[in-house]
Design a protein around this motif. Structure first.
Motif, PDB file in Angstrom:
ATOM      1  N   ASP A  19      -3.270   5.049  -2.503  1.00  0.00           N
ATOM      2  CA  ASP A  19      -4.274   5.954  -1.979  1.00  0.00           C
ATOM      3  C   ASP A  19      -4.444   7.168  -2.894  1.00  0.00           C
ATOM      4  OD1 ASP A  19      -5.929   6.468   0.595  1.00  0.00           O
ATOM      5  OD2 ASP A  19      -4.927   8.383   0.198  1.00  0.00           O
ATOM      6  N   ASN A  54       0.845  -1.195   0.000  1.00  0.00           N
ATOM      7  CA  ASN A  54       0.000   0.000   0.000  1.00  0.00           C
ATOM      8  C   ASN A  54       0.877   1.241   0.000  1.00  0.00           C
ATOM      9  OD1 ASN A  54      -1.213   2.197   2.160  1.00  0.00           O
ATOM     10  ND2 ASN A  54      -2.717   1.530   0.651  1.00  0.00           N
ATOM     11  N   THR A  96      -2.465  -1.350  -3.491  1.00  0.00           N
ATOM     12  CA  THR A  96      -3.369  -0.201  -3.464  1.00  0.00           C
ATOM     13  C   THR A  96      -2.559   1.080  -3.358  1.00  0.00           C
ATOM     14  OG1 THR A  96      -3.616  -0.375  -1.054  1.00  0.00           O
ATOM     15  CG2 THR A  96      -5.266  -1.475  -2.412  1.00  0.00           C
TER      16      THR A  96
END
Length: 648
Positions: free
Chosen positions: A636, A509, A634
Motif C-alpha cells: 500500500d 499485502n 501488493t
C-alpha cells in the motif's frame, strides 16, 4: 482694446512689432545681439516647470529606435537559432538512423561497412554537439520558461556525444565479436572469449556512461515541453538504466567469468525445492544434482536424494549447532534431516547444512549451492523448448509444474518410484539444456523473472561471488540490520507430511501506519485440492492424529520482524495446535510460529503487525514463501512515508 485684453494670437503679434521697432531705433551692437537672441528663444516656460519636452522626445525616439534595431537583431538571431536547431536535429536523426543500421550490420562481418557507419554516426553527433555549444544556445538556455528545454537539448546532445566518442568504439569491438542477437548456447556452454576481451574496455564504457549520466542528471523531465521531453525520453532512459548496470558489470565481470569457470573448473550443488511439500524458501529439497562449470561449459557430475544420506548413515547427524534462540523456532529436524534444511528462511544456513552433510557423506565440497524449484524449470523450458521423458510424454513450460508436483504422485504413489522418476527427469532436462540451442538473453530474462518471484537463491564460498549474489538480492539471507533494506517476511512450513501444497495459492499485502510507525502484513491461503487426488503420498499423513481430513493443509506460519522491531500482534493470536507455539530470534530478527489449518476449498487469512524501530530504514523487502502458483504481492502507498524507494 488694451493689450492685456487682446487674444493670445494678437498679443504675440503686437510683441513682434514692438521688438522690430526697438531694433530699428537702437543701433547699439550689444542691444541688437540681445534682441536677436530673444527672437530665436522659445516662449518662456511657466514658472516651476523645467524645459524637458524636447529632451524626452529624443529619449523616447531613441528607445523606439533601439527597440526596433534590437527587434531586427533578435529576429535575425531567432532565425539563426532556428536554423541551428534544424541542423542539430537533422544531424541527430541521421545519427539515430546510423545506429539502427549499425545494429543490423554487426553480424555481417563486413568491417569496412561497420567502420564507415560508425564514422558517419560520430560525424553527425559531433556536428550536433558543436552546434548546440554555440553562444545562441547558451543565451536561449537562460530565457525563462523555454530555457530549461534548450538546456535539456544541450545536455542530451552532449551526453550522446560523450557516448559516441568514448563508448561506441569499444562497444562495437565487443558487439562485432559477440553478436548478442545471435548468441546461443550450444554443446553445453557459451564462448567466454569475447567477454574476456571486452573486460579491459568495460571501465572506459562505464566511465562514459557515468559522465553522460552526470550531464543529464539536472534535467527535470516534468518541466519540459512535450515536443522536447518525448524525443529525448528514450535517450534518458537508456543512460539511466545503462550507467548503473555498467558500473556493476565493471565491478563483477571478473567474478562472473570466475563463476563460469574461466579460471578453472567450478563445482556447484544444485538443489530442487519441491513446492508440493512447502518449506520457508520453497519446498522439500530432497533432490539435488552436482554440476560443473569449465570455461563456460556446463557439465554433469552426479545426483543425490534423501536416500543417499540414509544409505550412507549420515542422515540424522547434526553438523551445525545453531543458537538456542534460533532452534526454538523450528522442529529439531532442521539441522538433522536434509529435507528440512530449509525450514529456516535464511538460505546461507541451508547452504551451510548441505555443504556439511555432503562433506561427511562423499567428501565433496562445493564452490556454491544454487536453489531453484519446478516453476523455474518451466520458465527455462519456455526458452529451451520441451523435453521428452522416458514415458514418451513431453515436459514443457505449460505442464512441467503439474507433472512434477502432482501427476507424478498419482502415477508413482510411493517414495522410491517417484524419486526414480524425478532423478531421470532431472537428468533429461539437464541434457536438453546443455545440448539444445537457445538464446541466453531470453534465458536470462526467464531467470530474472524467477528471481523476482523469490525462486532462485545463490550461496558461494568465494567472497567476491557472494558479494555479487548479495548485490542482486539472490542471497536469500536474513539481514542483521536495516541499513540496505528493511526485511519483513511471512514464511510457510508443511506440518501435514504430504504433498498437498501443490494446490496452495496465496496472496500477500502490506499496509502501514506512518504515525504509529507500524507495518501490517496479510497473507491469504487457499486450498484448491480437487477430488481426483487419491495418492497417499500426497494426502496429509499426520492429519488423522488431529482429527482433520487428509485433504486439509497444516501449515506452520512464520512471522518475522526486522532487527530492532517487535511483533505487536498476530492473527491468529494462538495457532490451532497450541503446543506448537514457537518463538525465537534468528540473526537479530524476532520471529513467531503459529500453526493454521486450511481445509479443502477454503481460504484462510493470517496477518501480523510490526512496530518498527526508530531511525532511518532501508527500502522495504517483503519476503514470502513461493508456491507452485504465482503469488500476487501488493504494498500500500501508506508505506511510502516509512520506507525509501529501492534503488533502480
Amino acid at each position: 482694446m488694451q493689450p492685456e485684453d487682446a487674444p493670445m494670437g494678437e498679443e504675440n503679434s503686437l510683441r513682434r512689432h514692438a521688438r522690430q521697432a526697438t531694433v530699428q531705433a537702437d543701433t547699439a551692437p550689444a542691444a541688437a545681439s540681445d534682441d536677436m537672441a530673444d527672437l530665436y528663444e522659445p516662449d518662456p516656460a511657466p514658472v516651476g516647470r523645467p524645459r524637458k519636452r524636447r529632451v524626452w522626445l529624443w529619449v523616447v525616439l531613441s528607445i523606439i529606435l533601439v527597440l526596433l534595431v534590437a527587434g531586427v537583431i533578435a529576429g535575425v538571431l531567432a532565425m539563426q537559432f532556428i536554423s541551428e536547431a534544424k541542423v542539430a536535429r537533422s544531424a541527430l536523426e541521421r545519427a539515430k538512423t546510423g545506429i539502427t543500421a549499425l545494429n543490423s550490420q554487426l553480424g555481417s562481418e563486413d568491417q569496412t561497412k561497420l567502420q564507415a557507419t560508425a564514422a558517419d554516426i560520430t560525424a553527425n553527433v559531433k556536428l550536433a554537439a558543436e552546434t548546440v555549444d554555440g553562444p545562441l544556445w547558451d543565451i536561449a538556455a537562460r530565457v525563462p520558461f523555454v530555457g530549461q528545454n534548450v538546456d535539456a537539448v544541450q545536455r542530451v546532445t552532449r551526453a550522446v556525444d560523450v557516448l559516441v566518442l568514448r563508448a561506441l568504439p569499444p562497444g562495437m569491438q565487443f558487439m562485432s565479436t559477440a553478436d548478442l542477437d545471435k548468441l546461443t548456447v550450444e554443446g553445453g556452454g557459451i564462448n567466454l572469449e569475447p567477454f574476456r576481451q571486452v573486460q579491459g574496455s568495460i571501465p572506459e564504457i562505464a566511465s562514459a556512461f557515468a559522465d553522460a549520466q552526470a550531464l543529464v542528471a539536472p534535467i527535470d523531465r516534468a518541466s519540459l515541453l512535450p515536443e522536447v521531453g518525448e524525443p529525448i525520453a528514450d535517450i534518458l532512459d537508456v543512460i539511466g538504466d545503462a550507467a548503473p548496470a555498467l558500473a556493476v558489470a565493471e565491478k563483477y565481470l571478473p567474478t562472473l567469468l570466475n563463476i563460469a569457470g574461466s579460471g578453472g573448473t567450478k563445482t556447484y550443488l544444485l538443489i530442487f525445492q519441491n513446492n508440493a511439500e512447502i518449506r520457508a524458501t520453497g519446498g522439500n529439497p530432497a533432490s539435488s544434482m552436482i554440476v560443473t562449470m569449465t570455461d563456460g561449459k556446463l557439465g554433469y557430475a552426479d545426483q543425490a536424494t534423501s536416500a543417499t544420506f540414509y544409505e550412507a548413515g549420515t542422515q540424522g547427524n547434526e553438523y551445525i549447532s545453531l543458537p538456542a534462540e534460533t532452534t526454538g523456532l523450528y522442529l529439531p529436524t532442521l539441522t538433522r534431516h536434509n529435507q528440512d534444511y530449509n525450514f529456516t528462511p535464511d538460505f546461507p544456513t541451508t547452504a551451510q547444512l548441505f555443504q556439511a552433510i555432503f562433506a561427511d557423506t562423499t567428501g565433496q565440497s562445493f564452490d556454491g549451492v544454487i536453489s531453484i524449484d519446478p516453476v523455474v524449470l518451466s520458465h527455462m523450458l519456455a526458452v529451451a523448448g520441451p523435453v521428452t521423458l522416458n514415458t514418451g510424454e513431453q515436459l514443457n513450460a505449460e505442464n512441467a509444474v503439474k507433472v512434477l508436483l502432482s501427476d507424478s504422485y498419482e502415477i508413482y504413489p510411493d517414495g522410491a518410484t517417484s524419486d526414480a522418476f524425478f532423478t531421470d527427469t532431472a537428468k533429461r532436462v539437464f541434457d536438453h539444456l546443455t545440448a539444445a540451442s537457445w538464446d541466453p538473453l531470453e534465458m536470462l530474462d526467464a531467470l530474472e523473472q524467477s528471481a523476482e518471484e523469490q525462486r532462485v537463491y545463490l550461496s558461494f564460498t568465494d567472497p567476491a561471488a557472494q558479494a555479487l549474489a548479495d548485490e542482486f538480492g539472490l542471497d536469500g539471507a536474513l539481514k542483521p540490520d536495516n541499513t540496505t533494506q528493511t526485511q519483513v517476511g511471512m514464511y510457510l512450513n508443511d506440518s501435514s507430511v504430504g504433498k498437498l501444497e501443490y494446490h496452495l495459492s496465496s496472496t500477500v499485502n502490506a499496509s502501514c501506519d506512518p504515525a504509529a510507525r507500524t507495518i501490517t502484513t496479510t497473507m491469504t491461503l487457499h486450498n484448491g485440492i480437487t477430488d481426483d487426488i487419491k495418492s497417499e503420498y500426497t494426502l496429509g499423513l499426520r492429519n488423522g492424529s488431529y482429527g482433520i481430513p487428509d485433504t486439509t493443509m497444516m501449515l506452520d506460519v512464520l512471522f518475522f520482524a526486522p532487527p530492532g522491531a517487535q511483533i505487536t500482534s498476530t492473527d491468529p493470536a494462538v495457532g490451532q495446535v497450541a503446543r506448537w507455539e514457537r518463538s525465537g530470534v534468528e540473526k537479530g530478527n524476532t520471529a513467531l510460529s503459529k500453526t493454521v489449518f486450511v481445509p479443502k476449498n477454503e481460504t484462510v487469512t493470517v496477518s501480523y503487525t510490526v512496530a518498527l524501530p526508530q531511525g532511518e530504514l532501508g527500502p522495504l523487502n517483503l519476503r514470502y514463501t513461493p508456491t507452485a502458483n504465482a503469488t500476487p504481492v501488493t504494498i500500500d502507498s501508506s508505506c511510502d512515508a516509512l520506507f525509501p524507494p529501492a534503488a533502480g
